[in-house]
Design an enzyme around this catalytic site. Structure first.
Site, PDB file in Angstrom:
ATOM      1  N   LYS A 110       0.830  -1.205   0.000  1.00  0.00           N
ATOM      2  CA  LYS A 110       0.000   0.000   0.000  1.00  0.00           C
ATOM      3  C   LYS A 110       0.868   1.259   0.000  1.00  0.00           C
ATOM      4  CE  LYS A 110      -4.211  -2.023   1.750  1.00  0.00           C
ATOM      5  NZ  LYS A 110      -5.072  -2.296   2.911  1.00  0.00           N
ATOM      6  N   LYS A 190      -2.781  -8.901 -11.846  1.00  0.00           N
ATOM      7  CA  LYS A 190      -3.908  -9.197 -10.963  1.00  0.00           C
ATOM      8  C   LYS A 190      -4.930  -8.058 -11.070  1.00  0.00           C
ATOM      9  CE  LYS A 190      -5.262  -8.972  -6.285  1.00  0.00           C
ATOM     10  NZ  LYS A 190      -5.523  -8.009  -5.385  1.00  0.00           N
ATOM     11  N   LYS A 193      -8.460  -2.562  -8.030  1.00  0.00           N
ATOM     12  CA  LYS A 193      -8.888  -1.154  -8.180  1.00  0.00           C
ATOM     13  C   LYS A 193      -7.696  -0.246  -8.391  1.00  0.00           C
ATOM     14  CE  LYS A 193     -11.040  -1.207  -4.147  1.00  0.00           C
ATOM     15  NZ  LYS A 193     -11.654  -2.417  -3.722  1.00  0.00           N
TER      16      LYS A 193
HETATM   17  P1  ADP Z   1      -8.499  -4.400  -4.665  1.00  0.00           P
HETATM   18  O1  ADP Z   1      -7.183  -5.102  -4.953  1.00  0.00           O
HETATM   19  O2  ADP Z   1      -9.248  -4.152  -5.916  1.00  0.00           O
HETATM   20  O3  ADP Z   1      -8.308  -3.129  -3.836  1.00  0.00           O
HETATM   21  P2  ADP Z   1      -9.393  -5.565  -2.215  1.00  0.00           P
HETATM   22  O4  ADP Z   1      -7.994  -5.616  -1.722  1.00  0.00           O
HETATM   23  O5  ADP Z   1     -10.327  -4.539  -1.624  1.00  0.00           O
HETATM   24  O6  ADP Z   1      -9.359  -5.398  -3.811  1.00  0.00           O
HETATM   25  O7  ADP Z   1     -10.021  -7.017  -2.076  1.00  0.00           O
HETATM   26  C1  ADP Z   1     -11.314  -7.325  -1.544  1.00  0.00           C
HETATM   27  C2  ADP Z   1     -11.487  -8.843  -1.596  1.00  0.00           C
HETATM   28  O8  ADP Z   1     -11.504  -9.305  -2.949  1.00  0.00           O
HETATM   29  C3  ADP Z   1     -10.353  -9.610  -0.894  1.00  0.00           C
HETATM   30  O9  ADP Z   1     -10.873 -10.764  -0.255  1.00  0.00           O
HETATM   31  C4  ADP Z   1      -9.452  -9.971  -2.045  1.00  0.00           C
HETATM   32  O10 ADP Z   1      -8.634 -11.082  -1.768  1.00  0.00           O
HETATM   33  C5  ADP Z   1     -10.443 -10.233  -3.182  1.00  0.00           C
HETATM   34  N1  ADP Z   1      -9.814  -9.922  -4.482  1.00  0.00           N
HETATM   35  C6  ADP Z   1      -9.431  -8.703  -4.925  1.00  0.00           C
HETATM   36  N2  ADP Z   1      -8.893  -8.760  -6.157  1.00  0.00           N
HETATM   37  C7  ADP Z   1      -8.934 -10.074  -6.525  1.00  0.00           C
HETATM   38  C8  ADP Z   1      -8.531 -10.797  -7.699  1.00  0.00           C
HETATM   39  N3  ADP Z   1      -7.993 -10.176  -8.729  1.00  0.00           N
HETATM   40  N4  ADP Z   1      -8.718 -12.134  -7.707  1.00  0.00           N
HETATM   41  C9  ADP Z   1      -9.282 -12.764  -6.656  1.00  0.00           C
HETATM   42  N5  ADP Z   1      -9.680 -12.149  -5.525  1.00  0.00           N
HETATM   43  C10 ADP Z   1      -9.524 -10.815  -5.443  1.00  0.00           C
END
Ligand code: ADP
Ligand code: TRP
Length: 320
Positions: A110, A190, A193
């Site tokens: 982060k 991956k 957001k």
């Molecule tokens: P982002 O990376 O978009 O900020 P978050 O960290 O808020 O997403 O993730 C929220 C949930 O969704 C978590 O449980 C995370 O492991 C899952 N998640 C996020 N991106 C993915 C992905 N590309 N594939 C599988 N699970 C994901």
């Protein structure tokens, strides 16, 4: 079996969130006592605008309900409606070794993305441990990137039990759906957001269509045979299509004679159709704010009852 999970209301939810965390959680609501929440306390580490946070929470709650979370089966609430977790978080932090938090890669990730390194951001895994432990949770369905946080939770619970009595806290297990551990983004990294490479669950039609049609491919011509496994289009298509349609597309890749533009169009249609019932349900919920608020306040009441019991047990053991 008690199941617990949370999601941060930090922006539009995407299909990585859906397949990695939301859909597995929704499925598990039939198998045990589920507790799901919108992690607004956590989102404060990155969102410092009250109106935005409130709006994001509302949207995340609606998205979860639209995707099938059933408040008759699962207890659904806003994190901050159970302030007991912040007290447990402090209690846990008094036994949490610094080194354990220093090893967490999500903090480093982060900061690398430009988020201000606050104490809250660093201590985040302790609050997440409290979120899980305060409900005596057995199973935590999350995406792969959250696995380390659940391991930290286990370490903290073990330490508390060693210090204050075996069995005081229940040791939870992460539940990761390996096949969906990492949904790829539209650029092949991956999906996240923060990489701007998402396909959203409820994004506007034109914009999402454009995103699909702009997926970058190699330069293979229409007639050339192509490898479906190496193609992002096929990887994403597999999330939405049934087995027969997947087999058809794979065969057409190998055979040659179909261009990437055609495959993208089919990916678009499969994706758009997959979320059609959820979109309809979302429209209903958007027009029914009272219902959404009622669900969240009923959920908070139930969650708080259980949370205060577990917190009381820990306070007592610690001599408070
Ligand atoms: P982002 O990376 O978009 O900020 P978050 O960290 O808020 O997403 O993730 C929220 C949930 O969704 C978590 O449980 C995370 O492991 C899952 N998640 C996020 N991106 C993915 C992905 N590309 N594939 C599988 N699970 C994901
Ligand atoms: N940290 C999780 C995320 O960023 C959200 C979360 C907060 C969570 N508390 C939790 C997930 C407890 C599972 C269990 O996605």
């Amino acid at each position: 079996m008690r199941i617990l999970s949370g999601i941060q209301p930090s922006g539009a939810l995407h299909i990585g969130n859906y397949f990695g965390m939301m859909e597995p959680s929704i499925r598990l609501q039939d198998e045990g006592e589920a507790y799901y929440f919108i992690a607004d306390y956590h989102a404060l580490t990155t969102i410092h605008d009250g109106a935005v946070l409130r709006q994001n929470c509302q949207e995340a709650a609606i998205a979860f309900l639209a995707c099938g979370l059933d408040p008759e089966k699962a207890v659904f609430f806003r994190h901050s409606a159970v302030p007991e977790v912040t007290e447990l978080s402090w209690l846990l932090s008094t036994v949490t070794p610094m080194g354990l938090l220093q090893r967490c890669h999500s903090y480093k990730d982060k900061i690398d993305k430009g988020i201000t390194p606050s104490h809250g951001l660093f201590a985040y895994p302790v609050l997440m441990a409290a979120d899980i432990l305060i409900y005596d949770s057995d199973v935590v369905p999350v995406g792969k990137d959250q696995k380390q946080h659940v391991e930290v939770t286990r370490d903290i619970a073990i330490k508390i039990n060693e210090t204050y009595g075996e069995g005081l806290l229940k040791i939870p297990e992460p539940r990761i759906r390996e096949s969906m551990a990492k949904v790829p983004g539209l650029d092949g990294q991956k999906m996240s957001k923060s990489y701007g490479n998402t396909l959203d669950i409820f994004g506007p039609e034109k914009q999402q269509r454009k995103k699909v049609m702009r997926i970058v491919t190699d330069s293979a011509g229409v007639e050339e045979p192509k490898d479906p496994e190496a193609s992002l289009i096929y990887q994403l298509y597999q999330l939405f299509a049934d087995e027969a349609s997947q087999a058809t597309m794979a065969e057409e890749f190998r055979k040659g004679g179909t261009g990437y533009g055609d495959f993208k169009k089919r990916l678009w249609e499969a994706y758009w159709e997959y979320f059609a019932p959820m979109r309809a349900r979302r429209e209903e919920l958007l027009a029914n704010d009272d219902y959404v608020q009622q669900v969240l306040s009923d959920g908070a009441e139930k969650a708080r009852e259980l949370a205060s019991t577990v917190l009381g047990r820990v306070r007592n053991a610690m001599g408070l």
